[in-house]
Write a protein that holds these residues in place. Structure first.
Motif, PDB file in Angstrom:
ATOM      1  N   THR A 326     -24.037  17.353  19.580  1.00 18.76           N
ATOM      2  CA  THR A 326     -24.389  16.612  20.849  1.00 18.76           C
ATOM      3  C   THR A 326     -25.627  16.918  21.386  1.00 18.76           C
ATOM      4  N   ILE A 327     -25.730  18.173  21.429  1.00 18.73           N
ATOM      5  CA  ILE A 327     -26.947  18.816  21.975  1.00 18.73           C
ATOM      6  C   ILE A 327     -28.144  18.276  21.099  1.00 18.73           C
ATOM      7  N   ILE A 328     -27.974  18.301  19.890  1.00 22.29           N
ATOM      8  CA  ILE A 328     -29.383  18.113  19.024  1.00 22.29           C
ATOM      9  C   ILE A 328     -29.453  16.518  19.246  1.00 22.29           C
ATOM     10  N   ASN A 329     -28.255  15.868  19.273  1.00 27.21           N
ATOM     11  CA  ASN A 329     -28.463  14.402  19.259  1.00 27.21           C
ATOM     12  C   ASN A 329     -29.495  14.208  20.805  1.00 27.21           C
ATOM     13  N   GLY A 330     -28.923  14.921  21.615  1.00 27.97           N
ATOM     14  CA  GLY A 330     -29.555  14.605  23.026  1.00 27.97           C
ATOM     15  C   GLY A 330     -31.019  14.735  22.855  1.00 27.97           C
ATOM     16  N   MET A 331     -31.492  16.005  22.265  1.00 24.46           N
ATOM     17  CA  MET A 331     -32.708  16.208  21.986  1.00 24.46           C
ATOM     18  C   MET A 331     -33.649  15.186  21.216  1.00 24.46           C
ATOM     19  N   SER A 332     -32.940  14.600  20.268  1.00 24.75           N
ATOM     20  CA  SER A 332     -33.519  13.767  19.433  1.00 24.75           C
ATOM     21  C   SER A 332     -33.916  12.428  20.354  1.00 24.75           C
ATOM     22  N   GLY A 333     -33.068  12.240  21.141  1.00 22.26           N
ATOM     23  CA  GLY A 333     -33.229  11.083  22.086  1.00 22.26           C
ATOM     24  C   GLY A 333     -34.393  11.127  23.202  1.00 22.26           C
ATOM     25  N   LEU A 334     -34.715  12.345  23.569  1.00 19.49           N
ATOM     26  CA  LEU A 334     -35.948  12.739  24.558  1.00 19.49           C
ATOM     27  C   LEU A 334     -37.269  12.362  23.867  1.00 19.49           C
ATOM     28  N   MET A 335     -37.134  12.426  22.405  1.00 21.47           N
ATOM     29  CA  MET A 335     -38.442  12.534  21.738  1.00 21.47           C
ATOM     30  C   MET A 335     -38.844  10.779  21.548  1.00 21.47           C
ATOM     31  N   GLU A 336     -38.009   9.806  21.791  1.00 19.12           N
ATOM     32  CA  GLU A 336     -38.145   8.763  21.383  1.00 19.12           C
ATOM     33  C   GLU A 336     -39.406   8.081  22.340  1.00 19.12           C
ATOM     34  N   GLY A 337     -40.406   7.527  21.535  1.00 17.62           N
ATOM     35  CA  GLY A 337     -41.624   6.943  22.602  1.00 17.62           C
ATOM     36  C   GLY A 337     -42.761   7.892  23.054  1.00 17.62           C
ATOM     37  N   LYS A 338     -42.502   9.148  22.564  1.00 14.47           N
ATOM     38  CA  LYS A 338     -43.341  10.194  22.998  1.00 14.47           C
ATOM     39  C   LYS A 338     -44.724  10.321  21.950  1.00 14.47           C
TER      40      LYS A 338
END
Length: 449
Positions: A326-338
């Motif tokens: 869950t933590i890793i999935n949340g991190m991957s979401g932060l990087m979208e569009g950056k």
């Protein structure tokens, strides 16, 4: 500073609370590799009251391989110490140094960097007391020996030139030839080496000039005691030279075995017994006396060895709570569009911070690289750069975060408060240098091979 056991229990409580607050989730794994698009939330599995305490036992079960290695090799070392070979050898080494303690600092720092480069870490634990005792005998404080060990292994392990646990696993997962891109990693090794060595040598010079600069206290020479006491006046010749040469040959063989024949800790531990038995025969030591000394060697490291199992319990709790994915999935979401640089910064910072909870480099790589790989493809960041960002993020803090470093510090007889006070600026410089190299790697199109 609280006792190391108390610190780990506090961390365990923190993780347990997280299992109630963070939703449980999981990726589908195929042959151990993660399917990046398969994340799904699952039924919440918070750690129960009983589960909290059973994780302690499970932690010891899962880390029994390392614990057995440390205990058994420590017993062998104690028997060899009984012959006077170490005492005579160390005294001869000190005479050769002839007051040039800095030469010994650089020599052992470089040696441990080399062992870190090949990922040779766990099997070195039983030798920490010898290194600490050597530098105390040379007139330094306990921090110098601790820093020689921890800073050097951090530098060597992080550079990842031929590190099978981070570089090897990560490159294999994303389809790169193993150990490809070694040139830039060699440049990183040189940079990290001189940053760490600069701080270490400067500290050595300062405390020799004025003991007030020691983080161990101005009276460290009078107050500190070496974990191993070296007898004086012993002749270093004949049988003792033979035994030390056999002992050094055993170390070289253990390194060669791990690199060429895939030896693990069981094989590495096993080869220390023949040289110990030879020592008993050469010096005609009574078998019962040797067995008693072997037990003393084990007893001397039981307290710090307990940290291995306790630290593992933190990972057990994370696994039982199903919150790692869950933590890793949340991190991957932060990087979208950056942008690529911001993405690399997020990856680097996240891996560095996540290393607080999960210290296993290969374990994190199996989960994270299948997610980072397609993300890099979308953003135009090549795979070699993503591996480098992961590798540097994983490496440095293995000897800085308490969850990862408390074992090594315990074996060195060092408390975390003093280590943090001494080391935080050094690690800040290393981490900053690592990110600059990652940005340069992206700008020059580092890779793919």
């Amino acid at each position: 500073m609280p006792h190391v056991y108390a610190v780990i229990l506090i961390l365990m409580l923190l993780v347990t609370v997280m299992t109630y607050l963070i939703p449980a989730g999981s990726y589908t794994r195929v042959d151990g590799a993660v399917d990046p698009g398969s994340f799904a939330y699952v039924e919440q599995t918070p750690v129960s009251f009983l589960g909290f305490f059973t994780s302690l036992h499970q932690g010891f079960v899962e880390s029994s391989n390392v614990i057995g290695c440390v205990l058994l090799i420590s017993g062998c070392i104690q028997v060899i110490q009984m012959t006077g070979a170490f005492s005579a050898g160390i005294q001869a080494l000190i005479k050769k140094a002839n007051g040039k303690g800095l030469v010994m600092v650089v020599l052992f720092f470089t040696l441990f960097v080399g062992l870190g480069v090949i990922g040779y870490l766990d099997a070195l634990y039983p030798f920490y007391p010898i290194i600490i005792s050597l530098f105390i005998t040379l007139g330094y404080d306990k921090m110098v020996g601790t820093a020689v060990i921890l800073l050097s292994t951090a530098v060597g392990f992080t550079c990842g030139m031929v590190n099978p646990y981070t570089t090897g696993v990560s490159q294999t997962l994303v389809g790169l030839p193993m150990y490809s891109g070694i040139g830039l990693r060699a440049v990183g090794l040189v940079i990290f080496y001189f940053i760490a060595l600069f701080f270490l040598v400067r500290y050595c010079v300062k405390i020799k000039k004025d003991s007030m600069h020691s983080v161990m206290g101005a009276n460290y020479l009078q107050e500190q005691t070496a974990p191993m006491q070296f007898e004086e006046g012993l002749e270093f010749g004949g049988k003792r030279v033979v035994l030390i040469l056999l002992f050094l040959a055993t170390i070289v063989l253990s390194v060669a075995g791990s690199l060429r024949w895939g030896w693990g800790l069981p094989e590495i531990t096993a080869i220390y017994f023949p040289v110990t038995i030879i020592g008993v025969i050469l010096f005609r030591i009574n078998v019962s006396a040797a067995c008693t000394e072997f037990g003393k060697g084990i007893a001397g490291v039981i307290a710090p060895t307990m940290v291995i199992g306790l630290s593992r319990a933190v990972s057990v709790l994370l696994s039982r709570g199903n919150i790692t994915d869950t933590i890793i999935n949340g991190m991957s979401g932060l990087m979208e569009g950056k942008s690529p640089v911001i993405t690399l910064l997020i990856v680097y910072v996240f891996v560095t911070c996540f290393n607080f909870f999960v210290a296993s480099g290969s374990g994190k790589a199996v989960v994270m690289m299948p997610i980072l790989s397609p993300l890099g493809q979308v953003l135009g960041i090549n795979q070699q750069v993503m591996v480098l960002a992961y590798q540097y993020g994983d490496g440095f803090t293995n000897t800085f975060w308490p969850t990862a470093s408390l074992l090594q510090l315990s074996l060195c007889g060092m408390d975390y408060g003093r280590w943090f006070k001494f080391a935080w600026k050094i690690y800040a410089c290393l981490i900053a240098a690592g990110f600059i190299l990652i940005v340069i790697a992206n700008q020059i199109g580092y890779g793919p091979f």
